[in-house]
Design an enzyme around this catalytic site. Structure first.
Site, short mmCIF file in Angstrom:
data_model
loop_
_atom_site.label_atom_id
_atom_site.label_comp_id
_atom_site.label_asym_id
_atom_site.label_seq_id
_atom_site.Cartn_x
_atom_site.Cartn_y
_atom_site.Cartn_z
N ARG A 120 0.82 -1.24 0.00
CA ARG A 120 0.00 0.00 0.00
C ARG A 120 0.84 1.27 0.00
NH1 ARG A 120 -3.08 -3.37 3.16
NH2 ARG A 120 -4.88 -4.11 1.99
N LYS A 142 2.21 11.33 -11.08
CA LYS A 142 1.34 10.47 -11.88
C LYS A 142 2.08 9.19 -12.23
CE LYS A 142 -1.43 13.53 -14.77
NZ LYS A 142 -1.77 13.72 -16.18
N GLU A 184 8.28 18.88 -24.38
CA GLU A 184 7.57 19.09 -23.11
C GLU A 184 8.12 20.32 -22.38
OE1 GLU A 184 4.91 17.36 -22.53
OE2 GLU A 184 5.16 15.30 -23.26
N LYS A 226 6.00 23.16 -13.60
CA LYS A 226 5.14 22.00 -13.34
C LYS A 226 4.83 21.91 -11.84
CE LYS A 226 4.14 17.20 -14.12
NZ LYS A 226 4.39 16.00 -14.91
N GLU A 236 -5.33 16.90 -10.89
CA GLU A 236 -5.77 17.27 -12.24
C GLU A 236 -7.28 17.42 -12.38
OE1 GLU A 236 -3.47 15.60 -15.53
OE2 GLU A 236 -5.32 15.52 -16.69
N ARG A 240 -4.05 21.79 -13.79
CA ARG A 240 -3.05 20.81 -14.27
C ARG A 240 -3.39 20.34 -15.68
NH1 ARG A 240 -0.22 15.87 -10.81
NH2 ARG A 240 1.19 15.23 -12.47
N ASN A 244 -1.76 19.52 -20.57
CA ASN A 244 -2.12 18.63 -21.67
C ASN A 244 -2.19 19.36 -23.00
OD1 ASN A 244 -2.38 16.25 -20.13
ND2 ASN A 244 -4.37 16.93 -19.39
N HIS A 247 -1.96 17.53 -26.23
CA HIS A 247 -2.03 16.09 -25.95
C HIS A 247 -3.30 15.42 -26.45
CE1 HIS A 247 1.58 16.81 -23.69
NE2 HIS A 247 1.67 15.56 -23.32
N HIS A 251 -2.18 12.49 -28.53
CA HIS A 251 -2.46 11.10 -28.15
C HIS A 251 -3.18 10.35 -29.26
CE1 HIS A 251 -2.07 11.77 -23.51
NE2 HIS A 251 -0.93 11.49 -24.09
N HIS A 265 6.42 10.08 -28.53
CA HIS A 265 5.44 10.90 -27.81
C HIS A 265 5.65 12.40 -28.07
CE1 HIS A 265 2.72 12.19 -24.66
NE2 HIS A 265 3.70 12.92 -24.13
N1 LIG Z 1 3.81 10.47 -15.32
C1 LIG Z 1 3.76 11.56 -16.05
O1 LIG Z 1 3.41 12.64 -15.57
C2 LIG Z 1 4.17 11.48 -17.48
C3 LIG Z 1 4.34 12.65 -18.23
C4 LIG Z 1 4.78 12.54 -19.55
C5 LIG Z 1 5.03 11.30 -20.10
N2 LIG Z 1 4.85 10.18 -19.34
C6 LIG Z 1 5.13 8.85 -19.89
O2 LIG Z 1 6.53 8.78 -20.18
C7 LIG Z 1 6.74 7.79 -21.19
C8 LIG Z 1 7.76 8.30 -22.18
O3 LIG Z 1 8.96 8.54 -21.50
P1 LIG Z 1 10.36 8.65 -22.25
O4 LIG Z 1 10.21 9.50 -23.44
O5 LIG Z 1 11.36 9.00 -21.25
O6 LIG Z 1 10.55 7.17 -22.84
P2 LIG Z 1 11.37 5.89 -22.37
O7 LIG Z 1 11.35 5.70 -20.92
O8 LIG Z 1 10.86 4.78 -23.21
O9 LIG Z 1 12.86 6.23 -22.83
C9 LIG Z 1 13.14 6.41 -24.18
C10 LIG Z 1 14.28 5.51 -24.67
O10 LIG Z 1 15.50 6.03 -24.20
C11 LIG Z 1 16.25 5.03 -23.52
N3 LIG Z 1 17.02 5.75 -22.50
C12 LIG Z 1 16.54 6.36 -21.39
N4 LIG Z 1 17.50 7.07 -20.80
C13 LIG Z 1 18.62 6.89 -21.51
C14 LIG Z 1 19.94 7.39 -21.39
N5 LIG Z 1 20.28 8.26 -20.45
N6 LIG Z 1 20.86 6.98 -22.31
C15 LIG Z 1 20.51 6.12 -23.32
N7 LIG Z 1 19.27 5.66 -23.49
C16 LIG Z 1 18.33 6.04 -22.60
C17 LIG Z 1 15.24 4.07 -23.00
O11 LIG Z 1 15.78 2.79 -22.80
C18 LIG Z 1 14.22 4.08 -24.15
O12 LIG Z 1 14.64 3.22 -25.17
C19 LIG Z 1 5.40 7.50 -21.82
O13 LIG Z 1 4.98 6.23 -21.41
C20 LIG Z 1 4.48 8.58 -21.21
O14 LIG Z 1 3.16 8.13 -21.05
C21 LIG Z 1 4.43 10.25 -18.06
ZN LIG Z 2 3.45 14.57 -22.80
#
Ligand SMILES: NC(=O)c1ccc[n+]([C@@H]2O[C@H](COP(=O)([O-])OP(=O)(O)OC[C@H]3O[C@@H](n4cnc5c(N)ncnc54)[C@H](O)[C@@H]3O)[C@@H](O)[C@H]2O)c1
Ligand SMILES: [Zn+2]
Length: 370
Positions: A120, A142, A184, A226, A236, A240, A244, A247, A251, A265
């Site tokens: 939990r 999130k 972003e 943020k 949100e 917040r 988006n 988005h 999306h 993304h």
């Molecule tokens: N929680 C939130 O508020 C929030 C906000 C925006 C996006 N997201 C989520 O984030 C995700 C996208 O995140 P992302 O763009 O970081 O993608 P990701 O985590 O898939 O990373 C992108 C790629 O880069 C590689 N990588 C990461 N760090 C590295 C480094 N330092 N050196 C070499 N390779 C590296 C990873 O292995 C992957 O192949 C989506 O699922 C999205 O929904 C969440």
């Molecule tokens: Zn985003």
């Protein structure tokens, strides 16, 4: 200067700058004490950063287990979540212990969700290693996974106890991922900070050259923006939602591309933000010049800004996109929630634009019939 996310007893620091990862163990123990740690990461990130972190934590006398997952969006699913939760329990983690999410947004979202439900709620440290995760996903609490019904439809709010954003870790990030994350950051400027957007227009080359000061400034301003919004509206229900921007369109485009390498993304969001500005101009809310400024900046840094620029397997029709937009979380009572703009640095939310108008707009943008 760290940014503090002010959430009363759940407040936490976001440390931003170069050279942080090499002192991560002492940064963690100094703030959160000694306890058992489980590092969750993906194979790409592990190859660069896992062993040094693990060794450092062990040198401090702590248990440091690890779980290395397959890289990519497809890891954010129920089977991976189940295995991860069981692995955290096998490692003997208890409430006062730490899950350390070392990686991009995929790892942060998945590890964050696991941390929030195992026993939990176990404490979480985010060590974001992508630009996207440093400016956006590691802050705000999130968490989530994807299901066949859509992206991020299962998740929780679970604030981290500490975020360590080391700009040096971006050195190994592929350029396309860096560019995608940059969107972003630019988004914060476009949502509520015109000066920051203007600064990015002038200084983006320094940011992309990974100039330490420029990169630290970009991440700090984004996180500060943020954090302020999260403090006003943690779950949100209001402000917040402005984050988006781009988005709802984005999306839908990502979904049409099957969440594949075809369209990352941030690339989808770059197109989405540009569309939001164009639609705002068409509705007479802002001048064409502002929409053009957005297009010019994103194009200059090498991002797509129009639907036609994507190498689609099958070109999406306006109706396809509208159907996907209607499935987005940001739909209330069947009405599309759109984030539009009154000017650069002033976004607002509306549910007043009829779906038909959006469909007609998309038809014009794609040069197809509605
Ligand atoms: N929680 C939130 O508020 C929030 C906000 C925006 C996006 N997201 C989520 O984030 C995700 C996208 O995140 P992302 O763009 O970081 O993608 P990701 O985590 O898939 O990373 C992108 C790629 O880069 C590689 N990588 C990461 N760090 C590295 C480094 N330092 N050196 C070499 N390779 C590296 C990873 O292995 C992957 O192949 C989506 O699922 C999205 O929904 C969440
Ligand atoms: Zn985003």
């Amino acid at each position: 200067m760290p940014v503090t996310v002010q959430l009363g007893t759940r407040s936490y620091e976001v440390l931003i700058g170069p050279g942080l990862l090499v002192q991560a163990a002492s940064l963690i123990t100094g703030r959160l004490g000694k306890c058992r740690c489980a590092i969750v990461t993906d194979a790409n990130v592990a190859s660069h950063y896992l062993s040094p972190l693990q060794n450092m934590l062990r040198e401090q006398g702590m248990y440091a287990g690890s779980e290395v997952l397959a890289p990519g969006e497809t890891t954010k699913n129920f089977p991976a979540l189940g295995l991860l939760c069981e692995s955290l329990l096998t490692m003997g983690l208890e409430r006062g212990d730490l899950v350390i999410a070392l990686g991009g947004g995929v790892i942060g979202d998945l590890a964050g969700l696991a941390a929030s439900i195992v026993r939990r709620g176990i404490r979480l440290v985010q060590i974001p290693t992508t630009l996207l995760a440093q400016v956006d996903s590691s802050v705000g609490g999130k968490t989530g996974i994807n299901t066949p019904q859509g992206k991020n439809l299962v998740g929780t709010f679970h604030q981290p106890s500490l975020v360590i954003a080391d700009t040096d870790s971006l050195a190994t990030l592929p350029p396309r991922q860096f560019r995608s994350g940059y969107v972003e950051a630019a988004k914060y400027g476009l949502v509520e900070d015109a000066n920051f957007f203007a600064w990015l227009e002038q200084n983006w080359r320094l940011v992309f050259a990974k100039d330490k000061a420029a990169l630290t400034k970009t991440i700090s301003i984004s996180v500060d923006g943020k954090a302020a919004i999260v403090v006003r509206d943690e779950t949100e229900t209001g402000d917040r939602m402005l984050l988006n921007l781009g988005h709802t369109f984005g999306h839908a485009l990502e979904a049409w591309a099957g969440y594949s390498e075809r369209l990352l993304h941030g690339e989808a969001i770059a197109i989405g933000i540009h569309l939001a500005y164009r639609l705002s101009a068409q509705l007479g809310l802002i001048d064409d010049g502002s929409a053009e400024r957005v297009r010019k900046h994103f194009s200059e840094v090498g991002l797509p800004t129009t639907i036609s620029e994507v190498a689609w397997q099958q070109f999406p029709s306006p109706r396809d996109l509208l159907t996907l937009m209607a499935q987005d979380k940001k739909v209330r009572g069947g009405k599309l929630t759109l984030i539009l703009a009154r000017q650069i640095g002033e976004a607002f939310m509306t549910r007043d634009v009829p779906a038909q108008v959006v469909q007609q707009f998309l038809a014009e943008q794609t040069g197809t019939s509605a």
